[in-house]
Design a protein around this motif. Structure first.
Motif: not given
Length: 320
Positions: A47-64
């Motif tokens: 559930v909580a296992l995300y690497n830094p690259d995945q977190i960065r992509k999710m933040e970019e998607s939310m910003q878009i």
């Protein structure tokens, strides 16, 4: 000694079997506990296992998504919803004030005939009353005063109703005045052409034998059920009555009363049905009798709270 050895061997064997069973039970319990712990641990880690690259992509998607959010379109939709809701709202005036309004209008209309020649005059009288009352209310608002007929707390609501919600107010108090038909003159008008008579009701003119009466509801036995019989105009409804009388078989009741609903908002009736725009009732009565005319009496409105003040129906007794 042989018997003693046999007893000693039996006890030893029993103890070994017991110890073995206990060991197996403990092993099974340990295995179950370990499997449950491993499963729950894997679930929580998944559930909580995300690497830094995945977190960065999710933040970019939310910003878009935030950048491309149709803000203006959402504002227009909300504004449109507000306009639509305003069209269905009720005029928040007290029943006493509404009654005073219709009494004043009827006082102005008193003495005028309901024939086609006076429809334009009725419209003019009602419009003059509306303009005069609007000026009176606005003046009271500016001066911060009120009078006996308009409470100060309702003056603002009344001003808006008279200016922008006039049609809604007319519907609530049961006032219906035929819309004005603009007949513009053209230079190519043939010489000697006669002016068109003022129409009593919207649609094509009614023939003289229709004897149309505005704000009138005649009683009679229905020869054609109006709930399923709609006509485009009062003239068409009258013509349907004339045709019915003309083609009725011997012994059948011949239509001599037509009742039409000209209001786009429907027409009130004390029965259980919802009467809609363009309903055309064909009736027969040896001695036609009025149900209601011009204004519903106070005793009737007390027993029928949903009834308007003015009778919305248009009727006529044919000459046939």
């Amino acid at each position: 000694m042989a018997r003693g050895k046999w007893v000693f061997s039996y006890k030893k064997t029993t103890l070994l079997v017991c110890f073995f069973n206990i060991a197996v039970a403990l092993y099974v319990l340990r295995s179950l506990y370990a499997s449950l712990y491993i499963y729950s641990g894997n679930v929580s880690r998944n559930v909580a296992l995300y690497n830094p690259d995945q977190i960065r992509k999710m933040e970019e998607s939310m910003q878009i998504r935030r950048e491309f959010k149709p803000v203006e379109l959402i504002k227009w939709v909300k504004a449109l919803e507000g306009e639509l809701s305003s069209e269905t709202r009720a005029v928040e005036l007290s029943q006493h004030l509404k009654q005073n309004i219709i009494d004043e209008i009827l006082q102005r209309l008193r003495g005028l005939n309901s024939s086609g020649a006076d429809i334009a005059k009725e419209r003019e009288v009602v419009e003059n009353w509306r303009k005069g009352k609007l000026e009176e209310v606005k003046s009271a608002l500016v001066k911060g005063t009120s009078n006996s007929s308009i409470p100060h707390e309702e003056a603002g609501i009344l001003a808006r109703a008279l200016e922008s919600d006039w049609a809604l107010l007319c519907e609530e108090i049961g006032l219906w005045v035929p819309a004005q038909v603009a007949n513009e003159e053209h230079d190519d008008k043939p010489e000697g052409a006669e002016e068109f008579d003022e129409e009593v009701l919207p649609g094509r003119p009614l023939s003289p034998e229709c004897h149309a009466e505005l704000h009138t509801d005649y009683d009679g036995s229905a020869v054609r059920w109006g709930l399923t019989h709609h006509k485009d105009s009062a003239a068409d409804c009258c013509q349907a009555c004339l045709d019915h009388a003309k083609h009725a078989k011997e012994g059948e009741k011949k239509c001599n009363i037509w009742v039409y609903c000209p209001s786009e908002f429907g027409c009130h009736s004390p029965d259980i049905y919802q009467h809609k725009h363009q309903e055309c009732w064909l009736k027969f009565a040896e001695k036609p009798r009025l149900n209601f005319k011009n204004k519903y009496p106070e005793w009737y409105r007390n027993s029928h709270p949903s009834a308007p003040v003015i009778v919305p129906w248009a009727s006529g007794i044919t000459s046939s």
